[in-house]
Design a protein around this motif. Structure first.
Motif, PDB file in Angstrom:
ATOM      1  N   GLU A 280       2.448  -3.444   4.109  1.00  0.00           N
ATOM      2  CA  GLU A 280       3.756  -4.091   4.214  1.00  0.00           C
ATOM      3  C   GLU A 280       3.725  -5.532   3.725  1.00  0.00           C
ATOM      4  N   THR A 281       2.519  -6.149   3.728  1.00  0.00           N
ATOM      5  CA  THR A 281       2.414  -7.524   3.245  1.00  0.00           C
ATOM      6  C   THR A 281       2.932  -7.643   1.821  1.00  0.00           C
ATOM      7  N   TYR A 282       2.742  -6.577   1.050  1.00  0.00           N
ATOM      8  CA  TYR A 282       2.989  -6.703  -0.376  1.00  0.00           C
ATOM      9  C   TYR A 282       4.365  -6.235  -0.825  1.00  0.00           C
ATOM     10  N   LEU A 284       7.529  -6.819  -0.174  1.00  0.00           N
ATOM     11  CA  LEU A 284       8.613  -7.734  -0.550  1.00  0.00           C
ATOM     12  C   LEU A 284       8.317  -8.438  -1.871  1.00  0.00           C
ATOM     13  N   ALA A 285       7.074  -8.839  -2.034  1.00  0.00           N
ATOM     14  CA  ALA A 285       6.692  -9.438  -3.312  1.00  0.00           C
ATOM     15  C   ALA A 285       6.928  -8.434  -4.434  1.00  0.00           C
TER      16      ALA A 285
END
Lengths: 640, 290
Positions: A280-282, A284-285
């Motif tokens: 999930e960290t990635y 949005l980027a």
């Protein structure tokens, strides 16, 4: 590969049925909740598709509109104790009014200003909700709002609301698609593609813009209301700027302007992060970068799939785009095009001669248009200075003059897109100067542009249909819900548009997207669009510019044909041969002033005119015996 | 007390002015507004504090120089790869693209540097001098000093150097400039890189005022755009004036009326300007049509 329209309908049915199945297959509450959320966002994001994707008005604050709807519903239910079926319509009305205000604002501000203003309003909304905690609960939000219950559909709220939410979303999308293909949708798309051309072809851009914003807000309000009724809780964070950008992402991933694509975009943007919990960290980027990449490389996004499936309900432009790669106009088409033009010219000439034998052309009767002391200033530059002339019923009047003499300004002034500074312009005794362009069009003045301005994303047929008066005053509700009179008006406009296309000889192109056409074909589309409403006066701004031999011939014949049918024409043209051949009278402008008027013959002899074209005094030893300048000769500067 | 509020408002205004200047340069040469400007501010603050100050233990000047250099390179690359392609797109496509890129940059900062806010003391610490009863922090003095230096230097370069003439020629008429042998694409990339350097300086100067977070630049970028609009769309002196005016009115109004509405005030000022004077304080000839 062509798949029949029936097969696509079946595919859509299968997709919708599959989408309806999860609660019956024992999907857990979490999955259902995520899907519920994506249906809600699909509805709210549709507002952005309508305003930004279809009408071209940028809205970066949709979350605030959703928030207005959500808080209105929540507050009327908790504070006033209203039931949901009263609270929701109230929320829609309140948000719709806010949208109308935004629409009125968009009269004055466009583009970047509108972008920053909608962003600003979103931020103002968040700050207000955050600070006015006596009403909104501040950062803690509104809690314990009664959620909707449909006990027969399951035990948990997410089970119970799954089908209702899906059905509401599908219904709203169906209405949007219906609107897209009817008169209001055409007007919205025309404004997006070229608002100036839309206004001169009778589209009341003010009304369309305001309504687009109202529809956008209504979609937001419905989304916000449903959010409250599903979750029973809202806080300012649900409607922060970031949420607006997330909805813009849905619209972009779905292909800007594609209705079906927005639905898929909402599913992806809401569902994908939940499926990819581990990374999930990635995401949005990736979404941010994806927006840029999609817009620059595959702007139609997931709309490619959605529009292909939905083709049976979309105008032809999307069908043909979905079916075949965009066809570029090729050099070998040029010859065929030329041959076609010559054939049409021949046919029109034969018809005209046949007519001339049976009945002579009617004589000119009375004044149609009178320009009285018209002046136009752009800052310190005087483009028109005290110009007066008249156009008689049934004539072709040529307006000529060297570059910069104010011819195009005159045409723009008459058609209402560049109002004159002083003086007045009368059409049959009624003043038309000072009226917006669409009223001038409704009064019976139509035009074509010097540099063709067709609406590229629409079909040729749609381009022409817009200008037809039958559908002009149809409101969005009647045309969308398909009232019988509205359908009849659509049919009438379609028939008239096809007739106009036949007259200029390009009926076979009716279903092609206008952006696929050659320059010459686009010009013919403009002429068809200009005459479909049977105008009293047709303004032509250099109709021959950029056309090749065959098309010039065709153009001249079309204009004569129109004149024979009683249309009055005012033409600005540089090709003197064309002017002399078709004009009954000529008015000459130079440096914003009228310097001559009369028959082609007398104007060509006028020494003032010759001086204006040659740019100085010409030595004439024997003025009386000098032959008229050879207007057709290649050496004459007038023709060059 | 009011004088105190005005000084800190003007210091913030100087930062808005730097961002607004970047917006004005980019608008003048490329006719696009970069809605990711705020994220360039955020990103540079992270690079400056996390990488060059905390990571490499560089002194202030070196760290600032490297941070600005990295942002210039990033800006030039972004300009060539993305921004140049937005030129022939419709306005709303270009705007949404830069919004999308802003989101990417913000998330990139979070991925690289983590969600924890960073604290940075500033080169001179948190001390202050008293000037006629008004306390001015060292950091505020630094902000005013840097902003004035940049504005004067930039004026001299634009006015008198060949580089300035080349930039102005490109802004006025790109085609003619290309025909006269000016490497237009390089000038455009250079202009964008300069706008990014301005954003970087804004980020570096802001870092000691607040915690460095992924959200710190977003509103600054938008307020910089607001400053450019109220100064006059695309006007260089207007951007400076607009920035100072915005910082001043924001802080003063927050002090006199309501501190909780501070962030909304800038946008209220924008709305007022759009209604009363949409062309801005110092109108520009090739402004966007309001």
């Amino acid at each position: 590969m062509t798949v029949s329209m029936t097969a696509r309908k079946v595919l859509l049915a299968v997709f919708l049925i599959a989408l309806a199945l999860p609660p019956f297959l024992g999907a857990n509450s979490y999955v259902l909740q995520v899907l519920n959320l994506s249906f809600i966002y699909a509805i709210a994001a549709l507002g952005i598709t309508i305003a930004t994707g279809i009408t071209g008005l940028i809205v970066l604050g949709q979350a605030a509109l959703m928030g207005v709807g959500g808080y209105s519903t929540g507050l009327t239910m908790t504070v006033l104790g209203w039931p949901w079926w009263l609270a929701m319509p109230a929320a829609i009305v309140i948000t719709g009014l806010a949208g109308a205000g935004l629409g009125l604002l968009s009269m004055r501000i466009k583009g970047h200003y509108l972008a920053i203003t909608t962003l600003a309003l979103n931020e103002i909304f968040r700050v207000v909700v955050l600070n006015e905690s006596w009403l909104t609960g501040g950062p803690f939000g509104l809690r314990d709002i009664p959620v909707l219950r449909v006990p027969m559909l399951g035990t948990t709220v997410s089970q119970q609301l799954y089908l209702p939410l899906l059905i509401i979303a599908v219904l709203i999308y169906a209405l949007a698609i219906r609107m897209y293909g009817t008169t209001f949708g055409r007007r919205m798309r025309a404004i997006r593609d070229d608002d100036l051309a839309a206004e001169t072809m009778g589209v009341n851009s003010r009304r369309v813009r305001v309504l687009a914003f109202v529809l956008c807000s209504i979609a937001g309000a419905i989304g916000g209301s449903l959010y409250v009724l599903t979750f029973g809780f809202i806080s300012p964070n649900n409607f922060a700027l970031f949420e607006s950008i997330r909805m813009v992402l849905m619209v972009v991933i779905g292909g800007l302007g594609s209705i079906g694509g927005t639905f898929l975009g909402a599913l992806v943007v809401t569902g994908l992060p939940e499926m990819l919990r581990g990374i999930e960290t990635y995401y949005l980027a990736a979404f941010g970068l994806g927006t840029v990449v999609i817009l620059l490389t595959v702007p139609r996004g997931m709309g490619v799939i959605a529009d292909w499936v939905l083709a049976p309900w979309l105008p032809e432009a999307r069908k043909s785009q979905a079916d075949q790669p965009v066809k570029q106009f090729k050099a070998e088409d040029q010859e065929a095009e030329d041959a076609r033009a010559v054939a049409v010219a021949e046919r029109l000439r034969a018809e005209r001669e046949a007519r001339a034998k049976s009945a002579p052309a009617p004589e000119a009767r009375g004044t149609l248009l009178s320009v009285e002391n018209a002046s136009k200033k752009f800052g310190g530059v005087v483009a028109l200075k005290d110009v007066s002339f008249t156009v008689q019923q049934g004539e072709i009047l040529g307006l000529i003059g060297p570059n910069g003499s104010g011819k195009s300004t005159m045409i723009n002034a008459i058609s209402g897109i560049a109002p004159i500074t002083s003086g007045r312009i009368m059409l049959e005794g009624k003043e038309i100067s000072g009226q917006p362009a669409w009223n001038v069009h409704a009064a019976g003045i139509s035009r074509i542009f010097q540099n063709v301005r067709v609406w590229g994303s629409m079909t040729v047929l749609e381009n022409v249909m817009i200008a037809h008066p039958a559908t002009r005053d149809l409101d969005v509700l009647r045309s969308t819900f398909g009232a019988r009179s509205a359908n009849a008006a659509e049919d009438e406009a379609r028939v008239a548009a096809l007739e106009a296309l036949s007259l200029v000889g390009i009926r076979h192109l009716a279903d092609r997207p206008a952006s696929d056409l050659s320059f010459g074909q686009s010009r013919l589309v403009e002429i068809a669009r200009g005459i479909v409403n049977k105008p009293r006066l047709l303004l032509l701004d250099e109709p021959g510019a950029g056309l090749r031999g065959g098309l010039i011939l065709e153009l001249a014949e079309i204009l004569k044909d129109l004149r024979d049918k009683g249309m009055t024409i005012l033409v600005v043209e540089h090709r003197i041969k064309l002017v002399v051949e078709m004009c009954d009278r000529i008015t000459v402008l130079n440096l914003g002033e009228k310097i001559a008027e009369g028959s082609a013959e007398s104007v060509a002899r006028d020494p003032v005119v010759v001086d204006a074209y040659l740019g100085g005094k010409v030595e004439r030893r024997r003025p009386a015996k000098t032959p008229a300048p050879d207007m057709t000769g290649p050496a004459n500067p007038i023709t060059n | 007390m009011l004088a105190q509020v005005i000084v800190s408002g003007l210091a913030m205004g100087a930062i808005y002015a730097l961002v607004a200047l970047g917006h004005a340069f980019v608008w003048k040469t490329m006719n696009i507004v970069n809605f990711a400007a705020g994220e360039f501010v955020t990103f540079s603050a992270f690079i400056f504090v996390a990488t060059f100050i905390n990571g490499f233990n560089l002194n202030f000047l070196l760290a600032a120089f490297f941070a600005a250099a990295v942002m210039a390179a990033l800006g030039a690359a972004f300009s060539r790869i993305v921004f140049a392609r937005l030129q022939n797109q419709r306005v709303f496509v270009a705007i949404i693209s830069t919004v999308g890129f802003g989101l990417f940059l913000k998330e990139l900062a979070r991925i690289i540097y983590g969600p924890q806010p960073l604290y940075y003391d500033g080169p001179f610490g948190q001390g202050a001098v008293s000037l006629g009863g008004v306390m001015i922090t060292y950091q505020q003095i630094l902000i005013f000093g840097v902003a004035i230096t940049i504005m004067v230097g930039q004026y001299l370069v634009l006015r008198y150097s060949m580089l300035g003439k080349v930039m102005r020629a490109t802004a006025l008429d790109r085609e003619t400039a290309a025909l006269m042998g000016i490497p237009v694409n390089a000038v455009l990339a250079g202009t964008f890189a300069y706008a990014c350097v301005l954003a970087a300086i804004a980020g570096i100067l802001m870092a000691p005022l607040f915690f460095v977070t992924t959200e710190m630049g977003t509103l600054v970028g938008l307020k910089g755009f607001v400053a450019m609009i109220i100064g006059g769309f695309g006007s260089i002196p207007g951007a400076i004036l607009g920035g100072l005016l915005l910082g001043f009115s924001e802080n003063t109004a927050a002090f006199l009326i309501s501190a909780t509405y501070k962030d909304a005030i800038a946008f209220l000022v924008l709305l007022i300007f759009l209604v009363i004077r949409p062309e801005g304080l110092i109108p520009e000839a090739n402004a966007d049509r309001a």
